[in-house]
Design an enzyme around this catalytic site. Structure first.
Site, PDB file in Angstrom:
ATOM      1  N   GLU A   1      51.923  41.583  38.759  1.00  0.00           N
ATOM      2  CA  GLU A   1      51.551  41.493  40.167  1.00  0.00           C
ATOM      3  C   GLU A   1      52.814  41.739  40.977  1.00  0.00           C
ATOM      4  O   GLU A   1      53.761  40.949  40.915  1.00  0.00           O
ATOM      5  CB  GLU A   1      50.924  40.130  40.498  1.00  0.00           C
ATOM      6  CG  GLU A   1      49.551  39.965  39.841  1.00  0.00           C
ATOM      7  CD  GLU A   1      48.745  38.794  40.386  1.00  0.00           C
ATOM      8  OE1 GLU A   1      49.359  37.849  40.929  1.00  0.00           O
ATOM      9  OE2 GLU A   1      47.506  38.835  40.259  1.00  0.00           O
TER      10      GLU A   1
ATOM     11  N   GLU B   1      54.926  41.533  44.026  1.00  0.00           N
ATOM     12  CA  GLU B   1      54.888  40.628  45.165  1.00  0.00           C
ATOM     13  C   GLU B   1      56.257  40.572  45.842  1.00  0.00           C
ATOM     14  O   GLU B   1      57.256  41.049  45.298  1.00  0.00           O
ATOM     15  CB  GLU B   1      54.479  39.215  44.731  1.00  0.00           C
ATOM     16  CG  GLU B   1      53.199  39.187  43.899  1.00  0.00           C
ATOM     17  CD  GLU B   1      52.596  37.797  43.773  1.00  0.00           C
ATOM     18  OE1 GLU B   1      53.080  36.864  44.447  1.00  0.00           O
ATOM     19  OE2 GLU B   1      51.637  37.652  42.987  1.00  0.00           O
TER      20      GLU B   1
ATOM     21  N   HIS C   1      44.135  43.739  48.172  1.00  0.00           N
ATOM     22  CA  HIS C   1      44.146  43.143  46.826  1.00  0.00           C
ATOM     23  C   HIS C   1      42.980  42.166  46.663  1.00  0.00           C
ATOM     24  O   HIS C   1      42.241  42.224  45.674  1.00  0.00           O
ATOM     25  CB  HIS C   1      45.467  42.426  46.566  1.00  0.00           C
ATOM     26  CG  HIS C   1      45.491  41.671  45.272  1.00  0.00           C
ATOM     27  ND1 HIS C   1      45.477  42.295  44.047  1.00  0.00           N
ATOM     28  CD2 HIS C   1      45.475  40.328  45.010  1.00  0.00           C
ATOM     29  CE1 HIS C   1      45.487  41.375  43.082  1.00  0.00           C
ATOM     30  NE2 HIS C   1      45.472  40.177  43.647  1.00  0.00           N
TER      31      HIS C   1
ATOM     32  N   GLN D   1      43.196  33.751  32.412  1.00  0.00           N
ATOM     33  CA  GLN D   1      42.891  33.370  33.797  1.00  0.00           C
ATOM     34  C   GLN D   1      41.384  33.338  34.061  1.00  0.00           C
ATOM     35  O   GLN D   1      40.862  32.392  34.667  1.00  0.00           O
ATOM     36  CB  GLN D   1      43.570  34.373  34.747  1.00  0.00           C
ATOM     37  CG  GLN D   1      43.386  34.099  36.229  1.00  0.00           C
ATOM     38  CD  GLN D   1      43.988  35.218  37.092  1.00  0.00           C
ATOM     39  OE1 GLN D   1      44.588  36.175  36.590  1.00  0.00           O
ATOM     40  NE2 GLN D   1      43.836  35.083  38.397  1.00  0.00           N
TER      41      GLN D   1
ATOM     42  N   ASP E   1      54.654  38.448  39.371  1.00  0.00           N
ATOM     43  CA  ASP E   1      53.848  37.312  38.919  1.00  0.00           C
ATOM     44  C   ASP E   1      53.009  37.778  37.720  1.00  0.00           C
ATOM     45  O   ASP E   1      51.849  38.149  37.862  1.00  0.00           O
ATOM     46  CB  ASP E   1      52.957  36.828  40.077  1.00  0.00           C
ATOM     47  CG  ASP E   1      52.017  35.719  39.655  1.00  0.00           C
ATOM     48  OD1 ASP E   1      52.341  34.981  38.713  1.00  0.00           O
ATOM     49  OD2 ASP E   1      50.938  35.603  40.287  1.00  0.00           O
TER      50      ASP E   1
ATOM     51  N   ARG F   1      45.059  38.119  32.381  1.00  0.00           N
ATOM     52  CA  ARG F   1      43.749  38.132  33.051  1.00  0.00           C
ATOM     53  C   ARG F   1      42.648  37.475  32.228  1.00  0.00           C
ATOM     54  O   ARG F   1      41.714  36.891  32.787  1.00  0.00           O
ATOM     55  CB  ARG F   1      43.344  39.577  33.365  1.00  0.00           C
ATOM     56  CG  ARG F   1      44.291  40.323  34.246  1.00  0.00           C
ATOM     57  CD  ARG F   1      44.424  39.683  35.599  1.00  0.00           C
ATOM     58  NE  ARG F   1      45.333  40.439  36.463  1.00  0.00           N
ATOM     59  CZ  ARG F   1      45.856  39.944  37.574  1.00  0.00           C
ATOM     60  NH1 ARG F   1      45.564  38.710  37.965  1.00  0.00           N
ATOM     61  NH2 ARG F   1      46.662  40.674  38.309  1.00  0.00           N
TER      62      ARG F   1
ATOM     63  N   LYS G   1      49.042  32.161  34.398  1.00  0.00           N
ATOM     64  CA  LYS G   1      50.136  32.555  35.294  1.00  0.00           C
ATOM     65  C   LYS G   1      51.448  31.861  34.952  1.00  0.00           C
ATOM     66  O   LYS G   1      52.515  32.371  35.304  1.00  0.00           O
ATOM     67  CB  LYS G   1      49.780  32.159  36.737  1.00  0.00           C
ATOM     68  CG  LYS G   1      48.511  32.770  37.282  1.00  0.00           C
ATOM     69  CD  LYS G   1      48.792  34.139  37.820  1.00  0.00           C
ATOM     70  CE  LYS G   1      47.617  34.644  38.646  1.00  0.00           C
ATOM     71  NZ  LYS G   1      47.933  35.953  39.237  1.00  0.00           N
TER      72      LYS G   1
ATOM     73  N   GLU H   1      43.820  46.263  39.109  1.00  0.00           N
ATOM     74  CA  GLU H   1      43.253  47.163  40.117  1.00  0.00           C
ATOM     75  C   GLU H   1      43.428  48.629  39.720  1.00  0.00           C
ATOM     76  O   GLU H   1      42.510  49.438  39.911  1.00  0.00           O
ATOM     77  CB  GLU H   1      43.908  46.918  41.472  1.00  0.00           C
ATOM     78  CG  GLU H   1      43.609  45.567  42.070  1.00  0.00           C
ATOM     79  CD  GLU H   1      44.626  45.209  43.139  1.00  0.00           C
ATOM     80  OE1 GLU H   1      44.372  45.537  44.308  1.00  0.00           O
ATOM     81  OE2 GLU H   1      45.671  44.640  42.799  1.00  0.00           O
TER      82      GLU H   1
ATOM     83  N   ASP I   1      52.315  30.376  45.310  1.00  0.00           N
ATOM     84  CA  ASP I   1      51.934  31.780  45.358  1.00  0.00           C
ATOM     85  C   ASP I   1      50.702  31.944  46.244  1.00  0.00           C
ATOM     86  O   ASP I   1      49.710  31.225  46.083  1.00  0.00           O
ATOM     87  CB  ASP I   1      51.626  32.289  43.937  1.00  0.00           C
ATOM     88  CG  ASP I   1      51.614  33.808  43.868  1.00  0.00           C
ATOM     89  OD1 ASP I   1      52.135  34.457  44.801  1.00  0.00           O
ATOM     90  OD2 ASP I   1      51.075  34.343  42.883  1.00  0.00           O
TER      91      ASP I   1
ATOM     92  N   THR J   1      57.388  33.949  35.627  1.00  0.00           N
ATOM     93  CA  THR J   1      57.393  34.678  36.890  1.00  0.00           C
ATOM     94  C   THR J   1      58.804  35.228  37.049  1.00  0.00           C
ATOM     95  O   THR J   1      59.768  34.465  36.999  1.00  0.00           O
ATOM     96  CB  THR J   1      57.072  33.732  38.076  1.00  0.00           C
ATOM     97  OG1 THR J   1      55.851  33.045  37.813  1.00  0.00           O
ATOM     98  CG2 THR J   1      56.951  34.513  39.371  1.00  0.00           C
TER      99      THR J   1
HETATM  100 CA    CA Z   1      50.100  36.284  42.262  1.00  0.00          CA
END
Ligand code: CA
Length: 405
Positions: A189, A191, A123, A230, A223, A227, A243, A348, A116, A247
């Site tokens: 996420e 992607e 971002h 992480q 993904d 948080r 993570k 975000e 990834d 996925t």
């Molecule tokens: Ca990612």
């Protein structure tokens, strides 16, 4: 009609997937191609009407075709397009059409390695501002190389699969010591993923110009990210359990050929990257993304705003001689545009949870149990817009009973 003219899954799209018919669940999964609201049973059609070596089409999954290389990819695509648009071929095709409502889609290929990246300037800048408000948003390396990490291939799941809220170790900012429990900051996420078909030789880098010789197609990727897990674990070796629990990828793999009309110039790179990362333009893709939370669009990230191109990601991924295998998947990293309505993560959209956004008639920050997220993708095609496969997933409550010594 087989050609599905006017549909976003017309004969200029033709994504591949692997399906089982619900009426015969014990038969092995088969290779299919989507046309309109039907799946073409490619193996059945090939057996009756493909002139070349049909083995890559009849072996079961998508991997044999992915591994066969660009020459075969082009031949098969032309064969399908000819059959699906020629009214005289209708009698040949129709017996091999299955309504989408009668199939279950499987993971389209066995994921070999999963990498990834972190290729969106907006971002990376937003995350830097949220997590390190007093520092430089971007790390010193960011404009010199596409930053990435190796993820967990074995937990890549197909669109539609539920995702269980992960538990883990986290340290709330006000706490003295870490605690264990369900993530309270579960995120998405949005992607785009790139699927490798043709392997490479160990020790031999794959340059940017060889992108189309190795990469078979594109999938949507969510993904999922915890948080809080992480934030506590990522120093100094990067993402790990925050993570790796799941996925999600689309059931459909859009071949690169279908995206020829979506090629676009990169927004611009400053400074010029090193020679091995130089790329022929147009190297970007103009793909529109929608992030839907419980049926409501909460963001529209534009893939065209990505700083690093997929060809550069592939060149960087292999520049040390690391070789590619059929089924390798590399994803772009969260797609975010410059506008607040274009942010591809809830981190975000809610600015670290400090500025809730509105959805479903109330204030929202991170994912709640029962939330359903759908990522949708579309791109300019030869005739009209084409759709890529959607990525759908619903959050299940954490499995608390599973945690005992
Ligand atoms: Ca990612």
């Amino acid at each position: 009609m087989p050609a599905a003219a006017g549909s976003s899954f017309d004969a200029d799209n033709l994504p591949y997937g692997v399906f089982v018919q619900e009426s015969s669940p014990s038969t092995p999964p088969r290779l299919g191609v989507r046309i309109g609201s039907h799946v073409v049973d490619v193996a059945g059609l090939a057996t009756s009407s493909y002139d070349g070596d049909a083995r890559p089409l009849t072996a079961g999954g998508l991997a044999p075709l992915m591994a066969a290389g660009p020459g075969v990819w082009g031949t098969v695509r032309s064969w399908l397009q000819q059959l699906l648009t020629d009214p005289a071929a209708e009698a040949v095709v129709v017996p091999h059409l299955v309504p989408l409502s009668e199939v279950t889609m499987r993971l389209p290929f066995e994921v070999a390695d999963y990498v990834d990246f972190y290729a969106s300037l907006d971002h990376a800048s937003n995350v830097g501002r949220i997590l390190r408000p007093d520092g430089e948003p971007l790390m010193p390396n960011w404009r010199h190389l596409p930053v990435g990490y190796h993820g967990r291939a074995g937990t890549v799941v197909v669109s539609g699969a539920d995702v269980r809220r992960p538990c883990g170790q986290r340290k709330p900012p006000e706490a003295e010591v870490p605690v264990f429990g369900p993530s309270t900051r579960l995120d998405v996420e949005a992607e785009l993923g790139f699927v490798v078909g043709v392997p490479s030789t160990p020790g031999s880098p794959v340059g940017t110009a060889a992108f189309g010789s190795h990469v078979f197609g594109v999938v949507g990727v969510n993904d999922w990210s915890a948080r809080d897990i992480q934030a506590w674990e990522y120093v100094p070796l990067g993402p790990f359990l925050g993570k790796s629990f799941a996925t999600s990828v689309s059931a459909w793999v859009t071949p690169l050929a279908a995206l020829a009309g979506a090629r676009t110039h990169l927004p611009g790179q400053d400074p010029q990257p090193l020679d091995y990362l130089r790329v022929d333009e147009p190297a970007g893709y103009d793909i529109a993304v929608e992030v839907e939370l419980n049926g409501e669009v909460v963001s529209r990230p534009p893939y065209a705003s990505m700083y690093w191109s997929p060809a550069q990601m592939l060149a960087h991924l292999t520049v040390n001689g690391a070789s590619l295998r059929t089924g390798d998947l590399f994803a772009s990293g969260t797609i975010s545009g410059p506008d607040p309505s274009q942010r591809g993560s809830l981190l975000e959209l809610s600015w670290g949870g400090r500025e809730p956004f509105h959805a479903g008639g109330r204030e929202r920050t991170f994912l709640e149990d029962g939330d359903e997220v759908v990522l949708r993708y579309s791109a300019p095609g030869a005739l009209g817009r084409i759709a890529l496969g959607e990525v759908r997933g619903r959050i299940l409550p954490a499995d608390l009973a599973g945690h005992h010594r």
